[in-house]
Design an enzyme around this catalytic site. Structure first.
Site, mmCIF file in Angstrom:
data_model
loop_
_atom_site.group_PDB
_atom_site.id
_atom_site.type_symbol
_atom_site.label_atom_id
_atom_site.label_comp_id
_atom_site.label_asym_id
_atom_site.label_seq_id
_atom_site.Cartn_x
_atom_site.Cartn_y
_atom_site.Cartn_z
ATOM 1 N N HIS A 156 0.877 -0.980 0.148
ATOM 2 C CA HIS A 156 0.045 0.066 -0.176
ATOM 3 C C HIS A 156 1.004 1.077 -0.123
ATOM 4 O O HIS A 156 0.829 2.153 -0.790
ATOM 5 C CB HIS A 156 -0.899 0.262 1.405
ATOM 6 C CG HIS A 156 -1.293 1.307 1.044
ATOM 7 N ND1 HIS A 156 -2.628 1.798 0.815
ATOM 8 C CD2 HIS A 156 -0.931 2.423 2.564
ATOM 9 C CE1 HIS A 156 -2.639 2.548 1.093
ATOM 10 N NE2 HIS A 156 -1.856 3.842 2.136
ATOM 11 N N HIS B 82 1.046 5.249 -2.425
ATOM 12 C CA HIS B 82 1.850 6.626 -2.563
ATOM 13 C C HIS B 82 3.102 7.092 -3.178
ATOM 14 O O HIS B 82 3.183 8.081 -3.693
ATOM 15 C CB HIS B 82 1.921 7.230 -0.456
ATOM 16 C CG HIS B 82 0.694 7.129 0.299
ATOM 17 N ND1 HIS B 82 0.334 7.697 0.438
ATOM 18 C CD2 HIS B 82 0.727 5.589 1.401
ATOM 19 C CE1 HIS B 82 -1.041 7.180 0.704
ATOM 20 N NE2 HIS B 82 -0.805 6.668 1.482
ATOM 21 N N GLU C 209 -5.881 9.479 0.453
ATOM 22 C CA GLU C 209 -6.180 8.558 0.490
ATOM 23 C C GLU C 209 -6.994 7.681 -0.789
ATOM 24 O O GLU C 209 -7.131 6.856 -0.951
ATOM 25 C CB GLU C 209 -6.276 7.755 1.755
ATOM 26 C CG GLU C 209 -5.083 7.817 2.656
ATOM 27 C CD GLU C 209 -4.279 7.100 2.537
ATOM 28 O OE1 GLU C 209 -4.012 6.234 1.760
ATOM 29 O OE2 GLU C 209 -3.270 6.516 3.594
ATOM 30 N N SER D 233 -3.624 0.987 -5.031
ATOM 31 C CA SER D 233 -3.631 0.279 -4.360
ATOM 32 C C SER D 233 -4.588 -1.065 -4.008
ATOM 33 O O SER D 233 -4.145 -2.491 -3.361
ATOM 34 C CB SER D 233 -2.077 0.383 -3.035
ATOM 35 O OG SER D 233 -3.566 0.524 -1.767
HETATM 36 CO CO CO Z 1 -2.079 5.158 2.842
#
Ligand code: CO
Ligand code: PHE
Length: 259
Positions: free
Chosen positions: A124, A129, A170, A189
Protein backbone atom coordinates in the site's frame (compact mmCIF):
# COMPACT_ATOMS: atom_id res chain seq x y z
CA UNK A 1 -5.17 -0.81 18.99
CA UNK A 2 -2.14 -3.04 18.87
CA UNK A 3 0.05 -2.61 15.85
CA UNK A 4 1.73 -5.35 13.99
CA UNK A 5 5.18 -3.91 13.29
CA UNK A 6 8.27 -4.23 15.46
CA UNK A 7 8.82 -0.85 17.06
CA UNK A 8 11.70 -1.97 19.30
CA UNK A 9 14.43 -1.06 16.85
CA UNK A 10 12.92 2.24 15.76
CA UNK A 11 14.79 5.51 16.27
CA UNK A 12 13.13 8.45 18.02
CA UNK A 13 11.67 9.60 14.68
CA UNK A 14 10.28 6.05 14.29
CA UNK A 15 12.57 5.25 11.37
CA UNK A 16 14.14 1.80 10.95
CA UNK A 17 16.55 0.15 8.53
CA UNK A 18 14.80 -1.47 5.61
CA UNK A 19 17.15 -4.52 5.71
CA UNK A 20 16.19 -5.52 2.18
CA UNK A 21 18.21 -8.74 2.24
CA UNK A 22 15.98 -10.10 5.02
CA UNK A 23 12.92 -10.39 2.75
CA UNK A 24 12.31 -13.96 1.65
CA UNK A 25 11.73 -15.14 -1.90
CA UNK A 26 8.06 -15.89 -1.07
CA UNK A 27 7.62 -12.28 0.02
CA UNK A 28 9.06 -10.93 -3.22
CA UNK A 29 6.81 -13.33 -5.13
CA UNK A 30 3.73 -12.14 -3.21
CA UNK A 31 4.69 -8.51 -3.89
CA UNK A 32 5.04 -9.32 -7.60
CA UNK A 33 1.58 -10.91 -7.63
CA UNK A 34 0.09 -7.83 -5.98
CA UNK A 35 1.95 -5.63 -8.41
CA UNK A 36 0.78 -7.58 -11.45
CA UNK A 37 -2.88 -7.59 -10.48
CA UNK A 38 -2.81 -3.88 -9.70
CA UNK A 39 -0.82 -2.89 -12.81
CA UNK A 40 -3.63 -4.16 -15.03
CA UNK A 41 -6.14 -1.97 -13.22
CA UNK A 42 -4.17 1.24 -12.94
CA UNK A 43 -3.86 1.61 -16.70
CA UNK A 44 -7.62 2.16 -16.82
CA UNK A 45 -8.33 3.72 -13.47
CA UNK A 46 -5.35 5.68 -12.14
CA UNK A 47 -4.66 9.32 -12.98
CA UNK A 48 -2.08 10.09 -15.71
CA UNK A 49 0.44 11.53 -13.23
CA UNK A 50 0.50 8.22 -11.38
CA UNK A 51 0.85 6.18 -14.59
CA UNK A 52 3.66 8.39 -15.92
CA UNK A 53 5.59 8.12 -12.68
CA UNK A 54 5.41 4.37 -12.39
CA UNK A 55 6.72 3.94 -15.93
CA UNK A 56 10.07 5.40 -14.82
CA UNK A 57 10.14 3.32 -11.64
CA UNK A 58 11.61 -0.14 -11.75
CA UNK A 59 9.14 -1.40 -9.16
CA UNK A 60 7.66 -4.68 -10.32
CA UNK A 61 10.53 -7.08 -9.68
CA UNK A 62 9.74 -7.59 -6.00
CA UNK A 63 9.78 -5.51 -2.84
CA UNK A 64 11.65 -2.37 -3.88
CA UNK A 65 14.87 -1.11 -2.34
CA UNK A 66 13.93 2.16 -0.68
CA UNK A 67 17.42 3.65 -0.93
CA UNK A 68 17.52 3.23 -4.72
CA UNK A 69 14.08 4.83 -5.16
CA UNK A 70 15.00 7.62 -2.74
CA UNK A 71 17.94 8.50 -4.98
CA UNK A 72 15.59 8.87 -7.97
CA UNK A 73 13.08 10.85 -5.92
CA UNK A 74 15.65 13.23 -4.47
CA UNK A 75 16.81 14.08 -7.96
CA UNK A 76 13.28 14.71 -9.24
CA UNK A 77 11.36 16.41 -6.41
CA UNK A 78 13.63 16.39 -3.36
CA UNK A 79 11.59 13.72 -1.53
CA UNK A 80 12.94 10.53 -0.03
CA UNK A 81 11.51 7.40 1.55
CA UNK A 82 11.99 6.67 5.23
CA UNK A 83 11.43 3.08 6.38
CA UNK A 84 9.06 2.70 9.37
CA UNK A 85 7.65 -0.27 11.35
CA UNK A 86 4.05 0.68 10.49
CA UNK A 87 1.69 3.47 11.54
CA UNK A 88 3.51 6.14 13.52
CA UNK A 89 2.28 8.94 15.83
CA UNK A 90 0.93 12.14 14.27
CA UNK A 91 3.82 14.34 15.26
CA UNK A 92 6.45 11.98 13.80
CA UNK A 93 4.37 11.54 10.64
CA UNK A 94 3.83 15.25 10.04
CA UNK A 95 7.49 16.01 10.82
CA UNK A 96 8.64 13.55 8.16
CA UNK A 97 6.28 15.02 5.55
CA UNK A 98 7.29 18.56 6.49
CA UNK A 99 10.87 17.51 5.64
CA UNK A 100 9.94 15.78 2.39
CA UNK A 101 10.36 12.29 3.81
CA UNK A 102 7.59 9.80 3.14
CA UNK A 103 7.25 7.00 5.74
CA UNK A 104 6.89 3.55 4.13
CA UNK A 105 6.11 0.44 6.18
CA UNK A 106 8.76 -2.28 5.84
CA UNK A 107 6.62 -5.41 6.24
CA UNK A 108 4.42 -7.12 3.66
CA UNK A 109 0.94 -8.59 4.24
CA UNK A 110 0.49 -12.38 4.35
CA UNK A 111 -0.91 -14.34 1.36
CA UNK A 112 -4.26 -14.60 3.24
CA UNK A 113 -4.45 -10.79 3.14
CA UNK A 114 -4.01 -10.57 -0.63
CA UNK A 115 -7.35 -8.81 -1.13
CA UNK A 116 -7.75 -6.91 2.08
CA UNK A 117 -5.52 -5.59 4.82
CA UNK A 118 -6.37 -3.38 7.78
CA UNK A 119 -3.01 -1.68 8.46
CA UNK A 120 -0.96 -0.18 5.64
CA UNK A 121 1.87 -2.49 4.50
CA UNK A 122 4.78 -1.96 2.11
CA UNK A 123 2.59 -2.63 -0.91
CA UNK A 124 0.00 0.00 0.00
CA UNK A 125 2.58 2.55 1.09
CA UNK A 126 4.94 2.06 -1.82
CA UNK A 127 2.66 1.28 -4.74
CA UNK A 128 -0.08 3.64 -3.57
CA UNK A 129 1.87 6.65 -2.36
CA UNK A 130 5.39 6.77 -3.75
CA UNK A 131 4.74 7.18 -7.51
CA UNK A 132 2.94 10.52 -7.04
CA UNK A 133 5.90 11.90 -5.13
CA UNK A 134 7.53 12.19 -8.56
CA UNK A 135 4.89 14.73 -9.60
CA UNK A 136 6.22 18.20 -8.71
CA UNK A 137 2.84 19.75 -7.81
CA UNK A 138 1.68 16.77 -5.75
CA UNK A 139 5.10 16.66 -4.08
CA UNK A 140 4.83 20.31 -3.03
CA UNK A 141 1.26 19.81 -1.86
CA UNK A 142 2.19 16.91 0.42
CA UNK A 143 5.04 18.94 1.86
CA UNK A 144 2.58 21.75 2.67
CA UNK A 145 0.24 19.19 4.18
CA UNK A 146 2.97 18.03 6.54
CA UNK A 147 3.65 21.58 7.73
CA UNK A 148 -0.11 22.07 8.03
CA UNK A 149 -0.25 18.95 10.22
CA UNK A 150 2.23 20.35 12.72
CA UNK A 151 0.19 23.54 12.78
CA UNK A 152 -3.07 21.59 13.23
CA UNK A 153 -1.51 19.89 16.27
CA UNK A 154 -0.97 23.29 17.89
CA UNK A 155 -4.56 24.25 17.03
CA UNK A 156 -6.04 20.93 18.18
CA UNK A 157 -7.44 20.37 14.69
CA UNK A 158 -5.72 17.13 13.63
CA UNK A 159 -9.02 15.30 13.41
CA UNK A 160 -10.32 17.74 10.79
CA UNK A 161 -7.07 17.76 8.83
CA UNK A 162 -6.94 13.95 8.89
CA UNK A 163 -10.32 13.88 7.15
CA UNK A 164 -8.88 16.00 4.36
CA UNK A 165 -5.99 13.54 4.00
CA UNK A 166 -8.44 10.67 3.87
CA UNK A 167 -10.61 12.21 1.14
CA UNK A 168 -7.67 13.38 -0.98
CA UNK A 169 -4.34 11.60 -0.46
CA UNK A 170 -6.00 8.24 0.35
CA UNK A 171 -9.32 8.22 -1.54
CA UNK A 172 -9.27 11.16 -3.93
CA UNK A 173 -10.60 11.09 -7.50
CA UNK A 174 -9.60 13.38 -10.35
CA UNK A 175 -11.44 14.46 -13.49
CA UNK A 176 -9.17 13.97 -16.53
CA UNK A 177 -9.61 14.11 -20.32
CA UNK A 178 -9.87 10.29 -20.20
CA UNK A 179 -12.69 10.46 -17.65
CA UNK A 180 -12.75 9.98 -13.92
CA UNK A 181 -9.50 8.59 -12.47
CA UNK A 182 -8.19 7.73 -9.01
CA UNK A 183 -5.16 9.36 -7.39
CA UNK A 184 -5.76 8.34 -3.76
CA UNK A 185 -3.33 5.69 -2.54
CA UNK A 186 -6.05 3.65 -0.82
CA UNK A 187 -7.74 3.32 -4.20
CA UNK A 188 -4.70 2.83 -6.42
CA UNK A 189 -3.42 0.00 -4.17
CA UNK A 190 -6.82 -1.71 -3.79
CA UNK A 191 -7.75 -4.81 -5.76
CA UNK A 192 -11.49 -4.15 -5.45
CA UNK A 193 -12.12 -0.48 -4.76
CA UNK A 194 -10.09 0.85 -7.69
CA UNK A 195 -12.64 -0.29 -10.27
CA UNK A 196 -15.55 0.28 -7.86
CA UNK A 197 -14.73 3.94 -7.25
CA UNK A 198 -14.86 4.69 -10.98
CA UNK A 199 -17.51 2.29 -12.26
CA UNK A 200 -20.04 1.75 -9.48
CA UNK A 201 -23.26 3.79 -9.59
CA UNK A 202 -23.51 3.59 -5.78
CA UNK A 203 -21.08 6.10 -4.26
CA UNK A 204 -21.50 9.87 -4.26
CA UNK A 205 -18.85 11.73 -6.21
CA UNK A 206 -18.80 15.35 -5.11
CA UNK A 207 -16.75 18.19 -6.53
CA UNK A 208 -13.91 18.81 -4.09
CA UNK A 209 -15.04 21.10 -1.29
CA UNK A 210 -12.44 21.86 1.37
CA UNK A 211 -14.82 22.64 4.22
CA UNK A 212 -17.03 19.67 3.50
CA UNK A 213 -14.03 17.30 3.42
CA UNK A 214 -12.75 18.72 6.74
CA UNK A 215 -16.18 18.02 8.27
CA UNK A 216 -16.94 14.59 6.85
CA UNK A 217 -16.31 11.51 9.00
CA UNK A 218 -14.95 8.40 7.32
CA UNK A 219 -15.10 4.65 7.65
CA UNK A 220 -11.91 2.65 7.42
CA UNK A 221 -13.49 -0.80 7.10
CA UNK A 222 -15.54 -0.65 3.89
CA UNK A 223 -15.61 0.91 0.44
CA UNK A 224 -16.16 4.65 0.68
CA UNK A 225 -19.67 5.96 0.10
CA UNK A 226 -18.46 9.46 -0.81
CA UNK A 227 -15.52 10.50 -2.97
CA UNK A 228 -14.35 14.04 -3.63
CA UNK A 229 -13.28 14.85 -7.18
CA UNK A 230 -10.51 17.35 -7.95
CA UNK A 231 -9.78 18.88 -11.35
CA UNK A 232 -6.01 18.80 -10.93
CA UNK A 233 -3.29 18.79 -8.28
CA UNK A 234 -2.92 22.51 -8.94
CA UNK A 235 -6.55 22.98 -7.88
CA UNK A 236 -5.94 20.94 -4.71
CA UNK A 237 -2.86 23.01 -3.97
CA UNK A 238 -4.72 26.30 -4.43
CA UNK A 239 -7.71 25.19 -2.38
CA UNK A 240 -5.54 24.20 0.57
CA UNK A 241 -3.21 27.21 0.43
CA UNK A 242 -5.21 29.59 2.68
CA UNK A 243 -4.54 29.76 6.40
CA UNK A 244 -6.77 27.10 7.97
CA UNK A 245 -6.84 28.79 11.40
CA UNK A 246 -10.13 30.65 10.81
CA UNK A 247 -11.59 27.66 8.94
CA UNK A 248 -10.89 25.34 11.88
CA UNK A 249 -12.45 27.90 14.24
CA UNK A 250 -15.56 28.16 12.09
CA UNK A 251 -16.01 24.40 11.60
CA UNK A 252 -15.14 23.21 15.11
CA UNK A 253 -18.59 23.96 16.66
CA UNK A 254 -20.45 22.42 13.70
CA UNK A 255 -21.49 18.75 13.77
CA UNK A 256 -19.47 16.34 11.66
CA UNK A 257 -21.13 15.10 8.46
CA UNK A 258 -21.98 11.44 7.88
CA UNK A 259 -19.61 9.57 5.57
CO1 CO B 1 -1.90 5.39 2.83
N1 PHE C 1 -2.99 25.90 4.46
C1 PHE C 1 -3.08 25.01 5.57
C2 PHE C 1 -3.00 25.76 6.90
O1 PHE C 1 -2.78 26.93 6.96
C3 PHE C 1 -1.97 23.94 5.51
C4 PHE C 1 -2.26 22.88 4.52
C5 PHE C 1 -1.65 22.89 3.28
C6 PHE C 1 -3.12 21.87 4.85
C7 PHE C 1 -1.93 21.87 2.36
C8 PHE C 1 -3.38 20.85 3.94
C9 PHE C 1 -2.79 20.85 2.70
O2 PHE C 1 -3.16 25.15 7.94
Amino acid sequence: MSLRGDYNLAASDFSVEQDWSAYGEEEHALYRRLFERQSKLVARYACPEWIDAVAGLDAGGGIPRFDAVSRQLRAKTGWEIVAVPGLIPDEAFFTHLANRRFPVTVWLRTPEEFDYIVEPDVFHDFFGHVPLLFDPVYADHLHEYGKGGLKAMRLDAVKMLARLYWYTIEFGLMRTPQGLRAYGAGLVSSGGELAHCIESPEPKRLPFDLERALRTDYRIDRYQTTYFVIESFAQLMRATEPDFTPIYAKLRPLPALEP
